[in-house]
Design an enzyme around this catalytic site. Structure first.
Site, PDB file in Angstrom:
ATOM      1  N   ASP A 148     -27.272  -4.739 -43.887  1.00 16.83           N
ATOM      2  CA  ASP A 148     -26.762  -5.940 -43.213  1.00 16.83           C
ATOM      3  C   ASP A 148     -26.062  -5.629 -41.894  1.00 16.83           C
ATOM      4  O   ASP A 148     -25.484  -6.494 -41.260  1.00 16.83           O
ATOM      5  CB  ASP A 148     -25.853  -6.747 -44.133  1.00 16.83           C
ATOM      6  N   ASP A 185     -26.622   0.185 -42.272  1.00 13.54           N
ATOM      7  CA  ASP A 185     -26.932  -0.273 -43.628  1.00 13.54           C
ATOM      8  C   ASP A 185     -27.743  -1.564 -43.539  1.00 13.54           C
ATOM      9  O   ASP A 185     -27.986  -2.071 -42.437  1.00 13.54           O
ATOM     10  CB  ASP A 185     -25.640  -0.430 -44.445  1.00 13.54           C
ATOM     11  N   ASP A 193     -23.420  -3.911 -40.782  1.00 14.73           N
ATOM     12  CA  ASP A 193     -21.988  -3.872 -40.487  1.00 14.73           C
ATOM     13  C   ASP A 193     -21.416  -2.467 -40.639  1.00 14.73           C
ATOM     14  O   ASP A 193     -20.241  -2.234 -40.375  1.00 14.73           O
ATOM     15  CB  ASP A 193     -21.206  -4.878 -41.342  1.00 14.73           C
ATOM     16  N   SER A 205     -25.045  -5.490 -48.847  1.00  8.87           N
ATOM     17  CA  SER A 205     -24.649  -4.380 -47.974  1.00  8.87           C
ATOM     18  C   SER A 205     -25.415  -3.110 -48.303  1.00  8.87           C
ATOM     19  O   SER A 205     -26.630  -3.088 -48.232  1.00  8.87           O
ATOM     20  CB  SER A 205     -23.135  -4.146 -48.058  1.00  8.87           C
TER      21      SER A 205
END
Length: 462
Positions: free
Chosen positions: A252, A250, A254, A106
């Site tokens: 990834d 970010d 999410d 993340s």
């Protein structure tokens, strides 16, 4: 360097010693435990797991280790390659798979990576399931497939397009209004997979896109957590290109944050507030966020006649409460939008499309939109943990100290004052105590945070 084993997965830094970091042996060990657990869920002849990764430098190595471990267990793998967390979450049920693994740490810096584990619904595992996998990993009680029963890896690079199609098909995404608005947007993809997915979505929505750090090399150009202090380049680009606003995600994809037309942060906490404002205006209902998130979501929910509730921190906890309360939207104040009409996972693509629909409907600038919401100010601090710190004892002492206030202790200690709040909790993803505060001014939020920190240090003698 460190390795963090939690119910939400396994996270650590690359290199170093086995068991202390996310080494190849640790990646194989926990992938083996996950695959073993998966096979215990249903007795069948073939199993399938979807695997994808963000663009961080260790991703290709870790993904190959994980996929081939699953193959060794006799599990077939759908390899999405470069992907996003929400894309993998959507792909699991679309592939009728038994589960999914996302290789991403993340918002953590480049030296980190992690295995995030999904169930057959494409949702994060609950605490009981995660604990079982940790137990399997420690027991080494894993049996691998014989040579004729090895799994197979199948590549599938269609899921960015499928994800965008799914977002465009949502009833509350007003494609025509967005196209007619002729928006111009700067996108900071932090040189990860958001640099692929977000511009692709915007292209389909007729939005002119200026790409900033959208090459998925994994060389993050700044700290990948989408906070104001890391986003000077985005601010400059928004002003330089006379854009309507800026978007940052970010690694990834999410978490989602916006920047207004003047190069000022819209406020990461207000991503969910704005998206909820649009959803609630069209489909009235309830909302949920975690207890470290802004009170502004409560305000906008009550404005639309709904009920707001707060969960413990962690996406799985938010989702559990959303299902219980039939929430029409929810998420986390770190820019995580969970919209059940799409799926029960934080999804920046869904957030972008909902935000654009709201903006097209309101016909106002992003800075004007921000002024329509109650202004709260947050301070997010942390204290690094050392082996000698007894976190539970510290939190209990703070609970006793503020026993006359409105306290919630389902996740650390949350102290609700009339005009402010403070939340103290041990992080699930980093060796730190998080201290979040919110008040009606930044000065008040910062002052409250410093007061709490000094009280903790006094208790802990640090």
């Amino acid at each position: 360097m460190t390795l963090i084993k939690s119910i939400s997965g396994i996270r650590g830094t690359i290199g170093g010693n086995v068991g202390d970091n996310l080494t190849p042996i640790d990646a194989v060990k926990f992938a083996s435990a996950y695959g073993t657990w998966l096979k215990q869920q249903r007795d069948k002849t073939d199993y399938k797991v979807v695997v994808g990764r963000d663009a961080r430098l260790s991703g290709d190595m870790i993904q190959n280790l994980v996929m081939n471990t699953l193959v060794g267990l006799g599990i077939n793998v759908v390899d999405l390659g470069l992907s996003t967390t929400p894309t993998v979450e959507l792909a699991v049920p679309m592939e009728h798979a038994d589960g999914g693994i996302i290789l991403t740490a993340s918002h953590n810096p480049k030296q980190w990576n992690a295995l995030k584990l999904l169930n057959a619904k494409g949702e994060f595992l609950n605490g009981k399931e995660g604990q079982k996998i940790l137990e399997i990993a420690e027991s080494d009680n894993m049996t691998f497939a014989e040579v004729d029963d090895l799994g197979k890896i199948t590549k599938n690079d269609a899921y960015f397009d499928l994800h965008v199609e799914e977002v465009l098909a949502l009833d509350l995404v007003n494609k025509k209004a967005i196209e007619d608005a002729n928006f111009k947007v700067v996108v900071d993809g932090v040189n990860s997979t958001g640099g692929i997915a977000i511009p692709l979505l915007l292209e389909h929505l007729g939005v002119e896109t200026v790409k900033l750090y959208c090459d998925p090399t994994g060389h993050f150009p700044h700290n990948p957590e989408p906070l104001k202090e890391h986003l000077g380049d985005l601010s400059d680009a928004v002003k330089k290109h006379n854009a309507d606003f800026g978007i940052v995600v970010d690694p990834d994809v999410d978490r989602l944050a916006f920047m207004d037309e003047n190069g000022n942060m819209f406020g990461e906490e207000y991503t969910l507030v704005a998206c909820a404002d649009w959803v609630l205006s069209q489909t009235p209902g309830n909302t949920v966020s975690n207890m470290s998130s802004t009170r502004a979501l409560r305000d906008v929910t009550e404005k639309h006649g709904g009920t707001y509730e707060a969960s413990a921190v962690g996406e799985v906890n938010v989702v559990e409460l959303m299902k219980k309360n039939n929430a029409v939207i929810g998420g986390e104040g770190n820019g995580g939008i969970i919209y059940p009409a799409s799926h029960y996972g934080r999804d920046a693509l869904v957030g972008v499309a909902l935000f654009l629909s709201l903006l097209a409907d309101k016909k106002m600038s992003v800075s004007e939109l921000r002024k329509t919401y109650t202004s709260y100010f947050m301070s997010k601090k942390k204290i690094e943990l050392t082996p000698t710190l007894d976190v539970d004892a510290i939190l209990k002492a703070m609970e006793d100290k503020y026993s006359n206030e409105n306290l919630t202790t389902i996740d650390g200690v949350k102290i609700d004052f009339a005009e402010s709040w403070a939340h103290l909790r041990k992080s699930n993803t980093e060796p730190i105590i998080r201290i979040y505060t919110e008040a009606k001014s930044q000065e008040a939020a910062d002052t409250l945070a410093e007061k709490i920190i000094s009280e903790i240090k006094e208790i802990a003698n640090i």
